[in-house]
Motif scaffolding. Structure first.
Motif, mmCIF file in Angstrom:
data_model
loop_
_atom_site.group_PDB
_atom_site.id
_atom_site.type_symbol
_atom_site.label_atom_id
_atom_site.label_comp_id
_atom_site.label_asym_id
_atom_site.label_seq_id
_atom_site.Cartn_x
_atom_site.Cartn_y
_atom_site.Cartn_z
ATOM 1 N N VAL A 14 0.811 -1.218 0.000
ATOM 2 C CA VAL A 14 0.000 0.000 0.000
ATOM 3 C C VAL A 14 0.846 1.271 0.000
ATOM 4 C CG1 VAL A 14 -2.014 -1.070 1.045
ATOM 5 C CG2 VAL A 14 -0.265 -0.106 2.511
ATOM 6 N N GLY A 15 0.241 2.314 -0.511
ATOM 7 C CA GLY A 15 0.955 3.586 -0.601
ATOM 8 C C GLY A 15 2.102 3.447 -1.575
ATOM 9 N N ASP A 16 3.252 3.886 -1.156
ATOM 10 C CA ASP A 16 4.447 3.811 -1.996
ATOM 11 C C ASP A 16 5.380 2.688 -1.563
ATOM 12 O OD1 ASP A 16 3.542 5.939 -3.487
ATOM 13 O OD2 ASP A 16 4.700 7.431 -2.395
ATOM 14 N N GLY A 17 4.818 1.655 -0.949
ATOM 15 C CA GLY A 17 5.639 0.545 -0.463
ATOM 16 C C GLY A 17 6.452 -0.117 -1.554
ATOM 17 N N TYR A 18 5.860 -0.263 -2.740
ATOM 18 C CA TYR A 18 6.605 -0.917 -3.814
ATOM 19 C C TYR A 18 7.780 -0.041 -4.271
ATOM 20 C CZ TYR A 18 4.781 1.884 -7.715
ATOM 21 O OH TYR A 18 4.489 2.895 -8.589
ATOM 22 N N ILE A 19 7.631 1.274 -4.170
ATOM 23 C CA ILE A 19 8.729 2.178 -4.533
ATOM 24 C C ILE A 19 9.876 2.013 -3.547
ATOM 25 C CG2 ILE A 19 9.408 4.603 -4.786
ATOM 26 C CD1 ILE A 19 6.470 5.133 -5.697
ATOM 27 N N GLU A 20 9.551 1.897 -2.279
ATOM 28 C CA GLU A 20 10.574 1.657 -1.255
ATOM 29 C C GLU A 20 11.249 0.308 -1.496
ATOM 30 O OE1 GLU A 20 12.865 2.747 2.096
ATOM 31 O OE2 GLU A 20 11.609 3.897 0.740
ATOM 32 N N ALA A 21 10.465 -0.695 -1.893
ATOM 33 C CA ALA A 21 11.025 -2.018 -2.180
ATOM 34 C C ALA A 21 12.015 -1.937 -3.343
ATOM 35 C CB ALA A 21 9.906 -3.011 -2.480
ATOM 36 N N VAL A 22 11.664 -1.208 -4.387
ATOM 37 C CA VAL A 22 12.569 -1.043 -5.531
ATOM 38 C C VAL A 22 13.853 -0.356 -5.078
ATOM 39 C CG1 VAL A 22 12.906 0.152 -7.745
ATOM 40 C CG2 VAL A 22 10.745 -1.046 -7.281
ATOM 41 N N TYR A 23 13.713 0.713 -4.325
ATOM 42 C CA TYR A 23 14.886 1.461 -3.852
ATOM 43 C C TYR A 23 15.799 0.573 -3.003
ATOM 44 C CZ TYR A 23 17.599 4.687 -0.974
ATOM 45 O OH TYR A 23 18.620 5.318 -0.303
ATOM 46 N N LEU A 24 15.230 -0.141 -2.051
ATOM 47 C CA LEU A 24 16.049 -0.990 -1.179
ATOM 48 C C LEU A 24 16.705 -2.137 -1.949
ATOM 49 C CD1 LEU A 24 13.798 -1.065 1.998
ATOM 50 C CD2 LEU A 24 16.002 0.105 1.724
ATOM 51 N N ALA A 25 15.989 -2.702 -2.923
ATOM 52 C CA ALA A 25 16.579 -3.772 -3.734
ATOM 53 C C ALA A 25 17.765 -3.241 -4.531
ATOM 54 C CB ALA A 25 15.535 -4.378 -4.658
ATOM 55 N N LEU A 26 17.646 -2.015 -5.017
ATOM 56 C CA LEU A 26 18.749 -1.395 -5.758
ATOM 57 C C LEU A 26 19.914 -1.056 -4.833
ATOM 58 C CD1 LEU A 26 16.694 0.991 -8.041
ATOM 59 C CD2 LEU A 26 18.208 -0.832 -8.860
ATOM 60 N N ARG A 27 19.606 -0.391 -3.729
ATOM 61 C CA ARG A 27 20.667 0.087 -2.840
ATOM 62 C C ARG A 27 21.293 -1.038 -2.023
ATOM 63 N NH1 ARG A 27 19.053 3.560 1.993
ATOM 64 N NH2 ARG A 27 19.251 1.557 2.991
ATOM 65 N N GLU A 28 20.478 -1.851 -1.399
ATOM 66 C CA GLU A 28 20.988 -2.896 -0.502
ATOM 67 C C GLU A 28 21.306 -4.200 -1.226
ATOM 68 O OE1 GLU A 28 21.741 -2.109 2.584
ATOM 69 O OE2 GLU A 28 20.868 -0.112 2.299
ATOM 70 N N GLY A 29 20.472 -4.570 -2.179
ATOM 71 C CA GLY A 29 20.678 -5.831 -2.899
ATOM 72 C C GLY A 29 21.497 -5.682 -4.164
ATOM 73 N N ARG A 30 21.782 -4.423 -4.545
ATOM 74 C CA ARG A 30 22.504 -4.128 -5.775
ATOM 75 C C ARG A 30 21.832 -4.776 -6.985
ATOM 76 N NH1 ARG A 30 26.160 -5.610 -2.137
ATOM 77 N NH2 ARG A 30 26.883 -7.410 -3.287
ATOM 78 N N MET A 31 20.488 -4.702 -6.995
ATOM 79 C CA MET A 31 19.696 -5.272 -8.074
ATOM 80 C C MET A 31 20.086 -4.626 -9.402
ATOM 81 S SD MET A 31 15.526 -5.292 -8.459
ATOM 82 C CE MET A 31 15.346 -3.505 -8.466
ATOM 83 N N ARG A 32 20.204 -5.437 -10.404
ATOM 84 C CA ARG A 32 20.480 -4.942 -11.751
ATOM 85 C C ARG A 32 19.153 -4.720 -12.469
ATOM 86 N NH1 ARG A 32 24.803 -8.268 -10.712
ATOM 87 N NH2 ARG A 32 26.825 -7.383 -11.227
ATOM 88 N N ILE A 33 19.144 -3.699 -13.318
ATOM 89 C CA ILE A 33 17.974 -3.436 -14.160
ATOM 90 C C ILE A 33 18.463 -3.174 -15.578
ATOM 91 C CG2 ILE A 33 16.617 -2.515 -12.246
ATOM 92 C CD1 ILE A 33 17.088 0.291 -13.491
ATOM 93 N N ASP A 34 17.543 -3.158 -16.516
ATOM 94 C CA ASP A 34 17.912 -2.887 -17.893
ATOM 95 C C ASP A 34 18.106 -1.388 -18.105
ATOM 96 O OD1 ASP A 34 15.081 -3.136 -17.345
ATOM 97 O OD2 ASP A 34 14.695 -2.796 -19.459
ATOM 98 N N ASP A 35 19.032 -1.072 -18.981
ATOM 99 C CA ASP A 35 19.391 0.312 -19.252
ATOM 100 C C ASP A 35 18.188 1.131 -19.720
ATOM 101 O OD1 ASP A 35 21.534 2.295 -19.414
ATOM 102 O OD2 ASP A 35 21.138 2.237 -21.583
ATOM 103 N N GLU A 36 17.312 0.516 -20.492
ATOM 104 C CA GLU A 36 16.162 1.233 -21.039
ATOM 105 C C GLU A 36 15.221 1.753 -19.954
ATOM 106 O OE1 GLU A 36 16.827 -2.082 -22.171
ATOM 107 O OE2 GLU A 36 18.186 -1.195 -23.639
ATOM 108 N N ARG A 37 15.186 1.105 -18.819
ATOM 109 C CA ARG A 37 14.273 1.539 -17.748
ATOM 110 C C ARG A 37 14.980 2.315 -16.641
ATOM 111 N NH1 ARG A 37 10.460 -3.514 -16.238
ATOM 112 N NH2 ARG A 37 12.426 -4.619 -16.220
#
Length: 188
Positions: free
Chosen positions: A133-156
């Motif tokens: 709920v709210g912006d929880g998924y945005i926080e999840a994306v941020y933490l996965a990037l910052r803490e998990g060093r998640m890779r994403i595609d350049d286009e996005r």
């Protein structure tokens, strides 16, 4: 994928929200059964997902075993967990979630050009956006990037930076072209 989901702290909620079955290979589960994964909580996370039937653990069948052997023994081989994930997905008709470039290319070749999903696809799935709920998924994306060093595609990359905020994107070293984009993000 699992490391990113654990790092985002919403991993169990994300996987529960996804309407599809989530399948892991025994190889992946075994890979996360080491001292570091025990110490950082990844092993406990995966064991909880298994015991609560959030994910299903599958064995490699004969067709998958042949693909697996090819992927771990060929030049430019993949690690065991990634190879097992792709092999099972191809042999059983699942869509694998793969973030590593080499694994994505190999999966796409084996799936007749169909691209595998990214961990990011799970985090921004419409059902996850409703669940967190709210912006929880945005926080999840941020933490996965910052803490998990998640890779994403350049286009996005730019869209993801907008989603989490350019000021927070600067803290995510795993974003494609981070060093070259950092200055422009800091200026925004």
């Amino acid at each position: 994928m699992l490391i990113n989901l654990h790092a985002c702290t919403f991993g169990e909620q994300v996987l529960r929200a996804i309407p599809n079955d989530i399948v892991l290979t025994e190889t992946v589960v075994t890979e996360l059964n080491h001292e570091t994964s025990h110490a950082n909580g990844e092993n406990g996370f995966i064991q909880r997902l298994i015991s609560e039937n959030v994910v299903k653990v599958v064995q490699i069948d004969d067709a998958a075993a042949r693909l697996f052997e090819t992927m771990i023994r060929s030049p430019g081989s993949l690690d065991d967990g990634e190879a097992a994930t792709i092999a099972v997905a191809v042999s059983q008709g699942f869509l694998p979630v793969v973030d590593e470039r080499k694994g994505r290319a190999r999966a796409q070749d084996l799936m007749n050009g169909q691209a595998p999903a990214w961990s990011l696809d799970l985090l921004v799935h419409p059902a996850v956006q409703i669940e967190l709920v709210g912006d929880g998924y945005i926080e999840a994306v941020y933490l996965a990037l910052r803490e998990g060093r998640m890779r994403i595609d350049d286009e996005r990359c730019e869209a993801v930076a907008r989603l989490i905020g350019f000021e927070r994107a600067v803290a995510c070293n795993s974003l494609p072209g981070f060093k070259s984009r950092k200055g422009s993000w800091e200026a925004k």
